[in-house]
Motif scaffolding. Structure first.
Motif, PDB file in Angstrom:
ATOM      1  N   PRO A  74     -25.940   0.527 -66.195  1.00  0.00           N
ATOM      2  CA  PRO A  74     -25.606   2.123 -66.231  1.00  0.00           C
ATOM      3  C   PRO A  74     -26.974   2.334 -65.813  1.00  0.00           C
ATOM      4  CG  PRO A  74     -26.220   1.109 -68.429  1.00  0.00           C
ATOM      5  CD  PRO A  74     -26.285   0.048 -68.173  1.00  0.00           C
ATOM      6  N   PRO A  75     -26.392   3.117 -64.561  1.00  0.00           N
ATOM      7  CA  PRO A  75     -27.828   4.175 -63.671  1.00  0.00           C
ATOM      8  C   PRO A  75     -28.905   4.716 -64.402  1.00  0.00           C
ATOM      9  CG  PRO A  75     -26.269   5.781 -63.956  1.00  0.00           C
ATOM     10  CD  PRO A  75     -25.664   4.721 -64.775  1.00  0.00           C
ATOM     11  N   ALA A  76     -30.214   4.265 -63.917  1.00  0.00           N
ATOM     12  CA  ALA A  76     -31.268   4.489 -65.132  1.00  0.00           C
ATOM     13  C   ALA A  76     -32.051   6.254 -64.228  1.00  0.00           C
ATOM     14  CB  ALA A  76     -32.433   3.380 -63.331  1.00  0.00           C
ATOM     15  N   LEU A  77     -32.585   6.897 -64.782  1.00  0.00           N
ATOM     16  CA  LEU A  77     -33.055   7.617 -65.560  1.00  0.00           C
ATOM     17  C   LEU A  77     -34.391   7.969 -64.075  1.00  0.00           C
ATOM     18  CD1 LEU A  77     -33.249   9.161 -68.610  1.00  0.00           C
ATOM     19  CD2 LEU A  77     -31.603   9.507 -67.331  1.00  0.00           C
ATOM     20  N   PRO A  78     -34.425   8.965 -63.170  1.00  0.00           N
ATOM     21  CA  PRO A  78     -34.897   9.369 -62.194  1.00  0.00           C
ATOM     22  C   PRO A  78     -36.778   9.172 -62.572  1.00  0.00           C
ATOM     23  CG  PRO A  78     -33.827  11.055 -62.185  1.00  0.00           C
ATOM     24  CD  PRO A  78     -33.398  10.012 -63.623  1.00  0.00           C
ATOM     25  N   VAL A  79     -37.203   8.898 -63.360  1.00  0.00           N
ATOM     26  CA  VAL A  79     -38.371   9.111 -63.620  1.00  0.00           C
ATOM     27  C   VAL A  79     -39.900   8.014 -64.333  1.00  0.00           C
ATOM     28  CG1 VAL A  79     -37.347   8.753 -66.133  1.00  0.00           C
ATOM     29  CG2 VAL A  79     -39.106  10.812 -65.900  1.00  0.00           C
ATOM     30  N   HIS A  80     -40.373   9.030 -63.521  1.00  0.00           N
ATOM     31  CA  HIS A  80     -41.886   7.438 -63.817  1.00  0.00           C
ATOM     32  C   HIS A  80     -42.619   8.151 -65.503  1.00  0.00           C
ATOM     33  CE1 HIS A  80     -45.865   6.635 -62.166  1.00  0.00           C
ATOM     34  NE2 HIS A  80     -45.503   5.654 -63.443  1.00  0.00           N
ATOM     35  N   LEU A  81     -42.663   7.666 -66.666  1.00  0.00           N
ATOM     36  CA  LEU A  81     -43.446   8.603 -67.628  1.00  0.00           C
ATOM     37  C   LEU A  81     -44.173   8.049 -67.718  1.00  0.00           C
ATOM     38  CD1 LEU A  81     -42.539   9.856 -70.154  1.00  0.00           C
ATOM     39  CD2 LEU A  81     -41.579   7.070 -71.245  1.00  0.00           C
ATOM     40  N   LEU A  82     -45.580   9.318 -67.831  1.00  0.00           N
ATOM     41  CA  LEU A  82     -46.838   8.815 -68.232  1.00  0.00           C
ATOM     42  C   LEU A  82     -46.618   8.933 -70.026  1.00  0.00           C
ATOM     43  CD1 LEU A  82     -48.563  10.302 -65.797  1.00  0.00           C
ATOM     44  CD2 LEU A  82     -47.726   8.306 -65.583  1.00  0.00           C
ATOM     45  N   LEU A  83     -46.767   8.473 -70.459  1.00  0.00           N
ATOM     46  CA  LEU A  83     -46.912   8.081 -72.121  1.00  0.00           C
ATOM     47  C   LEU A  83     -48.405   7.506 -72.031  1.00  0.00           C
ATOM     48  CD1 LEU A  83     -45.108   8.902 -74.679  1.00  0.00           C
ATOM     49  CD2 LEU A  83     -45.083   6.757 -74.228  1.00  0.00           C
ATOM     50  N   ALA A  84     -48.528   8.626 -73.227  1.00  0.00           N
ATOM     51  CA  ALA A  84     -50.653   8.900 -73.692  1.00  0.00           C
ATOM     52  C   ALA A  84     -49.547   7.561 -74.817  1.00  0.00           C
ATOM     53  CB  ALA A  84     -50.730  10.309 -74.365  1.00  0.00           C
ATOM     54  N   LEU A  85     -50.954   7.003 -74.799  1.00  0.00           N
ATOM     55  CA  LEU A  85     -50.767   5.133 -75.644  1.00  0.00           C
ATOM     56  C   LEU A  85     -50.670   5.325 -76.938  1.00  0.00           C
ATOM     57  CD1 LEU A  85     -50.106   2.286 -75.777  1.00  0.00           C
ATOM     58  CD2 LEU A  85     -53.121   1.793 -76.182  1.00  0.00           C
ATOM     59  N   PRO A  86     -49.278   5.074 -78.078  1.00  0.00           N
ATOM     60  CA  PRO A  86     -48.931   5.756 -78.938  1.00  0.00           C
ATOM     61  C   PRO A  86     -49.874   4.175 -80.271  1.00  0.00           C
ATOM     62  CG  PRO A  86     -47.344   5.745 -78.262  1.00  0.00           C
ATOM     63  CD  PRO A  86     -48.235   5.307 -77.611  1.00  0.00           C
ATOM     64  N   ARG A  87     -49.702   4.973 -81.774  1.00  0.00           N
ATOM     65  CA  ARG A  87     -50.315   4.065 -82.740  1.00  0.00           C
ATOM     66  C   ARG A  87     -49.213   2.990 -82.390  1.00  0.00           C
ATOM     67  NH1 ARG A  87     -50.134   8.145 -87.303  1.00  0.00           N
ATOM     68  NH2 ARG A  87     -50.874   9.067 -85.745  1.00  0.00           N
ATOM     69  N   PRO A  88     -49.720   2.212 -83.131  1.00  0.00           N
ATOM     70  CA  PRO A  88     -49.402  -0.018 -82.991  1.00  0.00           C
ATOM     71  C   PRO A  88     -47.748   0.359 -82.712  1.00  0.00           C
ATOM     72  CG  PRO A  88     -51.104   0.070 -82.923  1.00  0.00           C
ATOM     73  CD  PRO A  88     -51.338   1.439 -83.214  1.00  0.00           C
ATOM     74  N   THR A 107     -45.763   4.376 -67.723  1.00  0.00           N
ATOM     75  CA  THR A 107     -47.492   4.344 -67.360  1.00  0.00           C
ATOM     76  C   THR A 107     -47.736   4.633 -69.166  1.00  0.00           C
ATOM     77  OG1 THR A 107     -47.780   4.267 -65.145  1.00  0.00           O
ATOM     78  CG2 THR A 107     -49.604   4.683 -66.575  1.00  0.00           C
ATOM     79  N   LEU A 108     -48.485   3.552 -69.895  1.00  0.00           N
ATOM     80  CA  LEU A 108     -49.322   3.505 -70.750  1.00  0.00           C
ATOM     81  C   LEU A 108     -50.753   3.942 -70.153  1.00  0.00           C
ATOM     82  CD1 LEU A 108     -47.712   0.947 -73.354  1.00  0.00           C
ATOM     83  CD2 LEU A 108     -46.836   3.275 -73.423  1.00  0.00           C
ATOM     84  N   LEU A 109     -50.976   5.434 -71.042  1.00  0.00           N
ATOM     85  CA  LEU A 109     -52.471   5.752 -70.661  1.00  0.00           C
ATOM     86  C   LEU A 109     -53.000   6.383 -71.628  1.00  0.00           C
ATOM     87  CD1 LEU A 109     -53.590   7.313 -67.721  1.00  0.00           C
ATOM     88  CD2 LEU A 109     -52.656   9.602 -68.581  1.00  0.00           C
ATOM     89  N   HIS A 110     -54.414   6.237 -71.216  1.00  0.00           N
ATOM     90  CA  HIS A 110     -55.615   6.053 -72.163  1.00  0.00           C
ATOM     91  C   HIS A 110     -55.446   8.247 -72.171  1.00  0.00           C
ATOM     92  CE1 HIS A 110     -58.890   5.787 -75.671  1.00  0.00           C
ATOM     93  NE2 HIS A 110     -59.395   6.562 -74.372  1.00  0.00           N
ATOM     94  N   THR A 111     -56.067   8.576 -73.303  1.00  0.00           N
ATOM     95  CA  THR A 111     -56.135  10.222 -73.428  1.00  0.00           C
ATOM     96  C   THR A 111     -57.488  10.182 -74.291  1.00  0.00           C
ATOM     97  OG1 THR A 111     -54.817  11.035 -75.180  1.00  0.00           O
ATOM     98  CG2 THR A 111     -54.619  10.409 -72.314  1.00  0.00           C
ATOM     99  N   LYS A 116     -59.510   4.219 -79.036  1.00  0.00           N
ATOM    100  CA  LYS A 116     -59.412   2.977 -77.948  1.00  0.00           C
ATOM    101  C   LYS A 116     -59.156   1.590 -78.952  1.00  0.00           C
ATOM    102  CE  LYS A 116     -63.810   5.316 -75.970  1.00  0.00           C
ATOM    103  NZ  LYS A 116     -65.338   4.626 -76.023  1.00  0.00           N
ATOM    104  N   SER A 117     -59.381   1.982 -80.240  1.00  0.00           N
ATOM    105  CA  SER A 117     -58.609   0.612 -81.006  1.00  0.00           C
ATOM    106  C   SER A 117     -57.432   0.358 -80.498  1.00  0.00           C
ATOM    107  CB  SER A 117     -59.173   0.705 -82.584  1.00  0.00           C
ATOM    108  OG  SER A 117     -58.090   1.663 -82.897  1.00  0.00           O
TER     109      SER A 117
END
Length: 239
Positions: A74-88, A107-111, A116-117
């Motif tokens: 199926p076609p991909a979404l035309p999106v680059h997702l920047l997501l603050a790293l969730p808890r594990p 992209t999993l991003l630190h905020t 930090k753990s």
């Protein structure tokens, strides 16, 4: 699983595949209750979708004859997702949802509000990330693995890498209480970069830096959603 997702390592010949891992075998035995001679929907990682006939099913292996793999994913979404790293624990569910929805660049991003753990979690090992993505692809009958980028430093990423990545993209910042209500039904030919913060949201400094780069504020209303819920809700509204 709605699709048996194969890898090149599963191939014993161009027309035969053999799987040995316990997860897929358990699904064949316990969920599909498959038997030799049965045809199943299969896909090859990063390639097509088709059908395969089960030749042998034993406790430690399953052998398939690949009949065809001629249907595109199926076609991909035309999106680059920047997501603050969730808890594990939440990361695992989020990765599966992201793959199911059709995101191909994450992209999993630190905020500031990301512990930090979290960056030391075993869930960030490449094999664990890929395992969760594969579960999401199998659910959606997709074969194309998302590309996942880890960015444990907010400022260098925002200053040195993100500006060039925004070229040609509409940049959207999902954050409670700012901007307009999340738009609906964006055109599939318009690339989007979507930034989603942690459950506590971005801090004002982070919001300001993103808005300086051209991010438009959007929201889903007054309620604060869990990350995995917000991801699915935003992607559903946008596309």
């Amino acid at each position: 699983m709605n699709l048996l997702l194969l890898t090149p390592d599963d191939l014993v010949t161009p027309a035969q595949a053999c799987i040995h891992d316990s997860r897929r075998l358990r699904h064949l035995h316990e969920i599909h209750k498959a038997s030799p001679g049965e045809e199943l929907t299969v896909g090859m990682t990063d390639e097509g979708i088709g059908r395969a006939r089960l030749i042998e099913l034993e406790k430690e292996r399953a052998l398939f004859e690949i009949l065809h793999l001629d249907t595109p994913p199926p076609p991909a979404l035309p999106v680059h997702l920047l997501l603050a790293l969730p808890r594990p624990r939440m990361l695992a569910r989020s990765l599966e949802n992201i793959a199911t929805m059709g995101v191909k660049r994450l992209t999993l991003l630190h905020t500031a509000r990301v512990e930090k753990s979290y960056w030391q979690s075993p869930e960030l090992q490449p094999e664990r990330i890929e395992a969760h993505l594969r579960l999401g692809l199998e659910q959606a009958r997709d074969t194309v693995l998302p590309v996942v980028d880890l960015q444990p430093r907010f400022k260098p990423f925002i200053e040195d890498q993100l500006p060039a990545a925004l070229t040609g993209h509409r940049a959207l910042l999902a954050h409670p209480g700012i901007g307009e209500s999340c738009p609906r039904g964006l055109p599939m030919d318009q690339p989007v970069t979507l930034a989603i913060g942690p459950e506590g949201g971005f801090i004002p400094y982070e919001v300001e830096r993103l808005q300086t780069l051209g991010f438009e504020g959007i929201h889903l209303g007054p309620r604060i959603l869990r990350v995995e819920t917000a991801v699915v809700s935003l992607l559903s509204r946008l596309f």
